[in-house]
Enzyme design. Structure first.
Site, PDB file in Angstrom:
ATOM      1  N   THR A   1      -3.956   7.365  -0.077  1.00  8.02           N
ATOM      2  CA  THR A   1      -4.704   6.110  -0.188  1.00  8.02           C
ATOM      3  C   THR A   1      -5.399   5.769   1.121  1.00  8.02           C
ATOM      4  OG1 THR A   1      -3.044   5.317  -1.770  1.00  8.02           O
ATOM      5  CG2 THR A   1      -4.521   3.666  -0.819  1.00  8.02           C
TER       6      THR A   1
ATOM      7  N   PHE B   1       0.820  -1.216   0.000  1.00 11.17           N
ATOM      8  CA  PHE B   1       0.000   0.000   0.000  1.00 11.17           C
ATOM      9  C   PHE B   1       0.845   1.253   0.000  1.00 11.17           C
ATOM     10  CE2 PHE B   1      -2.850  -3.059   1.975  1.00 11.17           C
ATOM     11  CZ  PHE B   1      -4.068  -2.762   1.393  1.00 11.17           C
ATOM     12  N   ASP B   2       0.502   2.182  -0.865  1.00  9.45           N
ATOM     13  CA  ASP B   2       0.837   3.563  -0.595  1.00  9.45           C
ATOM     14  C   ASP B   2      -0.047   3.993   0.576  1.00  9.45           C
ATOM     15  OD1 ASP B   2       1.701   6.330  -1.075  1.00  9.45           O
ATOM     16  OD2 ASP B   2      -0.371   6.599  -1.714  1.00  9.45           O
ATOM     17  N   CYS B   3       0.463   4.922   1.378  1.00 12.06           N
ATOM     18  CA  CYS B   3      -0.309   5.346   2.551  1.00 12.06           C
ATOM     19  C   CYS B   3      -0.986   6.689   2.353  1.00 12.06           C
ATOM     20  CB  CYS B   3       0.606   5.394   3.778  1.00 12.06           C
ATOM     21  SG  CYS B   3      -0.261   5.860   5.290  1.00 12.06           S
TER      22      CYS B   3
ATOM     23  N   VAL C   1      -1.519  -1.467  -4.204  1.00 15.73           N
ATOM     24  CA  VAL C   1      -2.764  -0.720  -4.027  1.00 15.73           C
ATOM     25  C   VAL C   1      -2.407   0.726  -3.709  1.00 15.73           C
ATOM     26  CG1 VAL C   1      -4.940  -0.581  -2.760  1.00 15.73           C
ATOM     27  CG2 VAL C   1      -3.830  -2.813  -3.111  1.00 15.73           C
TER      28      VAL C   1
END
Length: 238
Positions: free
Chosen positions: A16, A11-13, A178
């Site tokens: 997102t 994941f990008d944080c 994601v």
């Protein structure tokens, strides 16, 4: 796409899971008001966005608070209003206060029942630790810009990710990336040959906001307007 074939999600944080635009605007807007600038939060974010990416590219080893402060100063220069050290520090120290999107914590908890979760973020370790107090995420690995000495879309995060997958016993074919940012994440995901999901948090708004327009080829396999919608799709698949 068969969502049941993956073992891990990276994941990008910020953008997102954490609403970084709201967090940045919470500092830029009162600063602009104090300076007598009649600019909307969206206009401020558009002015700011390219400066942050430029600072990250030119000073890849700088910690994220320094990047934020320098980008803020450059934004002020463009607008013709110098940014004081106090205001620059205020933005630089604000990351732990940035809010999570309302659906992020619940979606992460639901996804953790199916996959190993990995953070791949353009931030410093202390900043993410503050953000995770909002997210309450159980992550198998956390890879930050501080760890790799660079900022996405550079390759450093993805080389560290390859090593991490080996340590977790996850084949690269079992990873799904994601992210919201086409510029920071989906351009390099295509370059790296990674399947990806676009969490299009700005689906109800035009323009790019605080994220630069993508500067290279990008692709994604699925698109959702929120993390909640993505988690729903995963549960239906399983």
């Amino acid at each position: 796409m068969d969502l049941t074939k993956f073992q891990a999600l990276s994941f990008d944080c910020y953008g997102t899971l954490i609403d970084w635009e709201a967090g940045i605007a919470a500092v830029l807007s009162p600063w602009a008001h104090e300076q007598g600038l009649s600019l909307s939060p969206e206009e401020l974010l558009l002015t700011y966005g390219d400066h942050e990416a430029a600072v990250e590219a030119s000073t890849p080893s700088a910690l994220y608070p320094e990047v934020l402060a320098t980008a803020f100063r450059r934004t002020g220069d463009v607008l013709g209003v110098p940014v004081s050290d106090d205001w620059a520090r205020r933005l630089g120290s604000s990351v732990p206060d940035w809010p999570a999107f309302p659906d992020s914590a619940d979606a992460l908890a639901r996804l953790a029942a199916r996959y190993k979760l990995i953070i791949l973020s353009n931030v410093h370790r202390a900043g993410f630790a503050g953000s995770n107090r909002h997210l309450r995420g159980e992550f198998a690995a956390i890879i930050t810009a501080e760890d790799v000495g660079a900022y996405k879309p550079a390759e450093n995060h993805f080389r560290a990710l390859d090593k991490t997958l080996g340590e977790l016993g996850v084949d690269r074919s079992g990873l799904l990336h994601v992210a919201q940012s086409l510029f920071h994440d989906h351009v390099p995901a295509k370059r790296e040959g990674l399947p990806s999901v676009w969490i299009n948090r700005r689906s109800d708004r035009p323009g790019w906001g605080a994220t630069p327009q993508p500067s290279g080829d990008f692709s994604y396999d699925l698109e959702f307007a929120s993390m909640g919608e993505f988690a729903d799709a995963v549960e239906r698949a399983f």
